[in-house]
Every structure is written in structure tokens, then in C-alpha cells.
Design an enzyme around this catalytic site. Structure first.
Site, PDB file in Angstrom:
ATOM      1  N   SER A  22     -27.361 -27.457 -17.407  1.00  0.00           N
ATOM      2  CA  SER A  22     -26.069 -26.821 -17.684  1.00  0.00           C
ATOM      3  C   SER A  22     -25.414 -27.304 -18.984  1.00  0.00           C
ATOM      4  CB  SER A  22     -25.106 -26.997 -16.498  1.00  0.00           C
ATOM      5  OG  SER A  22     -25.639 -26.353 -15.345  1.00  0.00           O
ATOM      6  N   ASN A  70     -35.465 -23.765 -23.474  1.00  0.00           N
ATOM      7  CA  ASN A  70     -36.442 -23.314 -22.482  1.00  0.00           C
ATOM      8  C   ASN A  70     -36.007 -21.930 -21.981  1.00  0.00           C
ATOM      9  OD1 ASN A  70     -38.122 -22.930 -20.313  1.00  0.00           O
ATOM     10  ND2 ASN A  70     -37.349 -24.661 -19.104  1.00  0.00           N
ATOM     11  N   HIS A 124     -41.575 -29.806 -15.373  1.00  0.00           N
ATOM     12  CA  HIS A 124     -40.221 -29.251 -15.241  1.00  0.00           C
ATOM     13  C   HIS A 124     -39.860 -29.134 -13.759  1.00  0.00           C
ATOM     14  CE1 HIS A 124     -36.876 -26.456 -15.265  1.00  0.00           C
ATOM     15  NE2 HIS A 124     -36.650 -26.895 -16.488  1.00  0.00           N
ATOM     16  N   GLU A 173     -38.574 -26.848 -12.054  1.00  0.00           N
ATOM     17  CA  GLU A 173     -38.981 -25.604 -11.384  1.00  0.00           C
ATOM     18  C   GLU A 173     -40.479 -25.603 -11.091  1.00  0.00           C
ATOM     19  OE1 GLU A 173     -36.993 -23.204 -14.268  1.00  0.00           O
ATOM     20  OE2 GLU A 173     -35.127 -24.020 -13.484  1.00  0.00           O
ATOM     21  N   LYS A 212     -37.513 -20.025 -19.974  1.00  0.00           N
ATOM     22  CA  LYS A 212     -37.982 -19.763 -18.599  1.00  0.00           C
ATOM     23  C   LYS A 212     -38.623 -18.379 -18.538  1.00  0.00           C
ATOM     24  CE  LYS A 212     -34.716 -23.154 -17.022  1.00  0.00           C
ATOM     25  NZ  LYS A 212     -33.879 -23.720 -15.977  1.00  0.00           N
ATOM     26  N   GLU A 227     -33.547 -34.256 -16.475  1.00  0.00           N
ATOM     27  CA  GLU A 227     -32.899 -33.042 -15.977  1.00  0.00           C
ATOM     28  C   GLU A 227     -32.622 -33.186 -14.486  1.00  0.00           C
ATOM     29  OE1 GLU A 227     -33.744 -29.399 -18.625  1.00  0.00           O
ATOM     30  OE2 GLU A 227     -35.425 -29.585 -17.267  1.00  0.00           O
ATOM     31  N   GLY A 239     -29.050 -24.919 -14.042  1.00  0.00           N
ATOM     32  CA  GLY A 239     -28.656 -23.543 -13.725  1.00  0.00           C
ATOM     33  C   GLY A 239     -27.475 -23.429 -12.788  1.00  0.00           C
TER      34      GLY A 239
HETATM   35  P1  13P Z   1     -29.844 -24.694 -17.658  1.00  0.00           P
HETATM   36  O1  13P Z   1     -29.411 -25.095 -19.049  1.00  0.00           O
HETATM   37  O2  13P Z   1     -29.823 -23.226 -17.437  1.00  0.00           O
HETATM   38  O3  13P Z   1     -29.098 -25.478 -16.614  1.00  0.00           O
HETATM   39  O4  13P Z   1     -31.397 -25.098 -17.512  1.00  0.00           O
HETATM   40  C1  13P Z   1     -31.784 -26.383 -17.857  1.00  0.00           C
HETATM   41  C2  13P Z   1     -33.249 -26.445 -17.861  1.00  0.00           C
HETATM   42  O5  13P Z   1     -33.889 -26.372 -16.819  1.00  0.00           O
HETATM   43  C3  13P Z   1     -33.934 -26.566 -19.155  1.00  0.00           C
HETATM   44  O6  13P Z   1     -35.280 -26.873 -18.993  1.00  0.00           O
END
Ligand code: 13P
Length: 253
Positions: free
Chosen positions: A213, A9, A99, A101, A11, A171, A177
Site C-alpha cells: 500500500s 509490480n 512474492h 501472492e 501483477k 512486504e 492491496g
Molecule cells: P500494493 O502496492 O497494491 O499494496 O501491492 C504491493 C505489492 O504486492 C507489490 O509487490
């Protein structure tokens, strides 16, 4: 040997040229007998405007492209929204739904997530349902209750015959992150619960990915858990080397 889903992803990163460069580099580096479609399923999720350039440069092999979101209406006065039809017509096989976010920054409720789920599946896309608890919920011992709420809401209107095109992605919000991944044991516990819950609902086995992560150091142990079928990777998917190393370090076990 189980098949691994390696989903990246991006983002809100990667301009169109960067997406195309990424694909060229991916093609050069995907060498070795373990890059066959029965061993790995790679999917890249660029931002909408980077999808066309990335799709045009997509390497041969087990690599496809997906969108990070899609709206639940087909067309109309929904400024800024992109429909599931548009996502499919852009060459996407897959779409992320719910997701963290989208839920926490853009205010998506379980109800909105359920509508998107339904629309994605009826459009013929594979829907990757993302779910997970906040730190506060985990510390209050509510992880499985929260996961249950999110899953049951998203599963509610899904016709059983369409569930074959569903993938789950656990997740935990606090692991995204932050550099702090769930322990393999904790991730396994939730993925196992979710896999059983989906099987109870639809009567089939649905793959469950872990995200939060994931990197080339922790991937071996995470991906070795019996109910973790793959990784949904954010930060470490932005460089081809660190993305592929997540899978290679597992496969070379
Ligand atoms: P990170 O791997 O940066 O923690 O992000 C995970 C994520 O949100 C994947 O959709």
C-alpha cells in the site's frame, strides 16, 4: 542523497499495448535532474506476455524490466512454467522471488522460494526476495521470528559472491492491496533487522525495499527511513503519474 529503488509490480494487469503506452508516457514524464541512474533505479514487472512489448518501448534512462516469477528447473515437463533462462532472454534483468501472492495463492513454500532464489542468481538475474508476516503472525508478536525463518531459508544456498545481485523486499501480507501500509517505524524496524541479517550472512550491504500500500502520500515518510532503500509498488504503479509521484514526493523533501 540516497539512491531510491522504485519497483512497480503490475501483477496480472496490463495487456501488451497498455505496457507499451505506459512506457511512452513514462518517457514523457521522467523529466528533472533527479531521474539519473545514481539517484533512482526504476524497474517494471509486467506479466510474462506483456514483457516483450514493454521491453521494446522501454524509455532511455534508469529504467529496466523484470519478471514476477520464474521456475527453478531449466526445461522439461513443467506445464505453465517459465524458466529463469526464458526470463533473461526476454530482456529481464531482474525477477521477483517469493512474492506473497505466489506463497499464499500458489502455495510456494520456503523450500521452493529458496530453489528459485538459487536458480535466479545462477542465471545471472538480480533476485528480489519478497518476504513478510501475516496479520495473525504480527498480532502474535512473531514478526521478526517469521522474517528470520524466511530469510534464513532463502539465504541458505546462496554463494556469497552472488549476493551482490540480491535485493530484499519486506512486504507484510496484511498491507498488500489493503490501503493499510505499515507505519514507517514498523517498516523501518523490519527492514533494519533484514539489512543486518543479510550483512551478517554475506558481509555486504543489501538494499531492502518496503512494499504494501505504498502511495504518493505515504512514500515520503517511508522512504526517509534509514534502512528503507526503496518501494515495491503494486496498485499505485499501474498509472505513471501515481508511480512517479511516489519517488518525486520523496526527492522533493
Ligand atoms: P500494493 O502496492 O497494491 O499494496 O501491492 C504491493 C505489492 O504486492 C507489490 O509487490
Amino acid at each position: 542523497m540516497k539512491k531510491i529503488y522504485l519497483f512497480g509490480n503490475w501483477k496480472m494487469n496490463m495487456l501488451p499495448d497498455e505496457g507499451a503506452d505506459y512506457c511512452r508516457s513514462l518517457e514523457r514524464r521522467m523529466t528533472g535532474s533527479f531521474y539519473s541512474a545514481d539517484l533512482v533505479n526504476i524497474c517494471l514487472f509486467p506479466p510474462f506476455l506483456t514483457i516483450p512489448a514493454t521491453a521494446a518501448a522501454l524509455p532511455e534512462g534508469p529504467v529496466s524490466i523484470g519478471a514476477q516469477d520464474g521456475f527453478f528447473e531449466d526445461r522439461g515437463a513443467f506445464t505453465g512454467a517459465v524458466s529463469m533462462d526464458m526470463v533473461r532472454e526476454a530482456g529481464c534483468a531482474c525477477v521477483l522471488v517469493g512474492h506473497s501472492e505466489r506463497r499464499h495463492i500458489f502455495g510456494e513454500t520456503d523450500e521452493i522460494v529458496a530453489k528459485k532464489m538459487h536458480k535466479a542468481l545462477s542465471t545471472g538475474l538480480t533476485a528480489v526476495l519478497c518476504f513478510g508476516e501475516t496479520l495473525e503472525e504480527r498480532e502474535a508478536g512473531r514478526t521478526l521470528a517469521v522474517v528470520e525463518e524466511q530469510l534464513s531459508s532463502a539465504f541458505k544456498d546462496v554463494p556469497h559472491e552472488k549476493a551482490v545481485r540480491m535485493i530484499l523486499a519486506y512486504e507484510p501480507v496484511w498491507a498488500i492491496g489493503t490501503g493499510r501500509n505499515a507505519t514507517p517505524g514498523d517498516a523501518q524496524e523490519v527492514c533494519s533487522y533484514s539489512a543486518e541479517r543479510a550483512e551478517k550472512e554475506f558481509g555486504i550491504k543489501i538494499p531492502v525495499l518496503y512494499g504494501g500500500s505504498v502511495n504518493e502520500i505515504n512514500s515520503r515518510e517511508l522512504l526517509s527511513q534509514s534502512d528503507i532503500s526503496g518501494a515495491l509498488v503494486g496498485g499505485a504503479s499501474l498509472k505513471v503519474e501515481s508511480f512517479l509521484a511516489i519517488y518525486e514526493n520523496y526527492r522533493k523533501l
